[in-house]
Design an enzyme around this catalytic site. Structure first.
Site, short mmCIF file in Angstrom:
data_model
loop_
_atom_site.label_atom_id
_atom_site.label_comp_id
_atom_site.label_asym_id
_atom_site.label_seq_id
_atom_site.Cartn_x
_atom_site.Cartn_y
_atom_site.Cartn_z
N SER A 12 -7.38 -4.66 -10.35
CA SER A 12 -8.42 -3.68 -10.65
C SER A 12 -9.52 -4.30 -11.52
O SER A 12 -10.13 -5.29 -11.13
CB SER A 12 -7.78 -2.45 -11.30
OG SER A 12 -8.69 -1.39 -11.41
N ASP B 109 -8.96 3.35 -1.37
CA ASP B 109 -9.43 2.87 -2.67
C ASP B 109 -10.95 2.90 -2.66
O ASP B 109 -11.58 2.44 -1.71
CB ASP B 109 -8.93 1.43 -2.90
CG ASP B 109 -9.10 0.95 -4.32
OD1 ASP B 109 -10.14 1.24 -4.93
OD2 ASP B 109 -8.19 0.26 -4.82
N HIS C 258 -5.85 3.40 -4.86
CA HIS C 258 -5.93 2.41 -5.93
C HIS C 258 -4.61 2.37 -6.71
O HIS C 258 -4.00 3.40 -6.97
CB HIS C 258 -7.08 2.78 -6.88
CG HIS C 258 -7.45 1.71 -7.85
ND1 HIS C 258 -8.05 0.54 -7.45
CD2 HIS C 258 -7.29 1.61 -9.19
CE1 HIS C 258 -8.26 -0.23 -8.51
NE2 HIS C 258 -7.81 0.40 -9.57
#
Length: 324
Positions: free
Chosen positions: A170, A265, A295
């Protein structure tokens, strides 16, 4: 021109229809709130809680303090090394996730318990400072200081200086991508690879997927993270690739990469485009897209079929770049 993964608006009904069933059931029991001023402190406390799972005695963990950027505090590095390892080992410099505003270096201990033993490698997780208290360039400068220290002290740390890679998940993957660009631009340590798990790399939020209201990290949380990091510069021409890797116009001479991302995502479009441009720049890049995955899917429910597939793909890539 960007090509969206799904044609048409990604409304709530579309998300519900496409979302992996196992992860959907989990999110119904444990919803993940958007990040904003009201939820930041609570979420920080939740992620900063000590890991309560059982850790392996086959990995030795230690924390060292190294000099930080000029005029800034020292940087803590969490070092993971196989207990029975001999000789210099390949090393992954790791940046944790958390949207640039959350997270701690220790949150990935369980990941490195597996990777360090399986691949006979080291991992060094950087405790970089968080926004908004420390905006750009503080966090990326902390990461660069950690990378420099490992490269310059490779012999005493037992690191193979020819096999130092960067990685993260991330926001951490976004920092890793920017760190690779920064090291290239500054003629810094030569990197052997970059491992980018659903990287957060574009502050402009101009792709179709960046507008989606999807689970875990919706567009409102993404706006909050980038604004905390960049302030009024967010979305303007003042932002450099050292802050947001998607801003780079030259992706040549970067180390081989793997990029993985879920089809649900908000980062999927920017990640697809980054992989495409790396490939065009002559960088060896492996890309994986997992349908129905939001995500954070690999950490959210690692027992799900989609997470098992993703971790199997990562294993094969790590076998090649770090060792079986």
């Amino acid at each position: 021109m960007m090509v969206p993964v799904y044609v048409g608006a990604m409304d709530a009904a579309s998300v519900s229809r496409l979302l992996d069933a196992d992860i959907s059931a989990l999110l119904e029991q444990f919803p993940f709130p958007p990040i904003n001023d009201d939820t930041l402190a609570v979420m920080r406390d939740a992620l900063a809680a000590p890991y309560t799972g059982e850790l392996s005695d086959r990995v030795v963990r230690s924390t060292i303090l190294v000099p930080g950027p000029a005029g800034s505090p020292d940087v803590a590095l969490r070092v993971h090394r196989p207990a029975d390892a001999a000789g210099p080992l390949p090393c992954l410099i790791w940046m944790h996730g958390g949207g640039l505003v959350l997270g701690v270096a220790g949150q990935d201990d369980a990941r490195f318990d597996v990777w360090c033993v399986r691949h006979n490698m080291m991992a060094v997780s950087v405790e970089y400072r968080l926004a908004p208290e420390t905006p750009f360039p503080g966090p990326i400068d902390d990461c660069y200081a950690g990378l420099q220290y490992v490269a310059e002290h490779a012999a005493e740390l037992g690191v193979d200086v020819e096999r130092i890679g960067v990685g993260g998940a991330s926001a951490g993957a976004g920092l890793a991508a920017s760190l690779a660009l920064m090291s290239r631009d500054r003629s810094g340590p030569r990197l052997s690879s970059q491992l980018l798990i659903y990287p957060m790399i574009d502050d402009r939020q101009i792709t179709e997927s960046s507008s989606w209201d999807v689970p875990i990290w919706p567009n409102s949380s993404n706006t909050y993270g980038w604004t905390s990091y960049l302030g009024a510069a967010k979305g303007t021409d003042a932002v450099s690739s050292h802050a947001a890797a998607a801003r780079a116009t030259d992706l040549s001479s970067l180390p081989p990469a793997i990029i993985i991302v879920g089809g649900l995502d908000g980062f999927v479009d920017e990640d697809i485009d980054y992989a495409r441009r790396l490939n065009l720049a002559g960088v060896a890049v492996e890309f994986h897209l997992y349908p129905g995955a939001p995500h954070g899917f690999d950490a959210l429910l690692p027992s799900s079929t989609v997470a098992i597939r993703a971790n199997a793909d990562l294993k094969l890539w790590l076998d090649h770049h770090y060792g079986a």
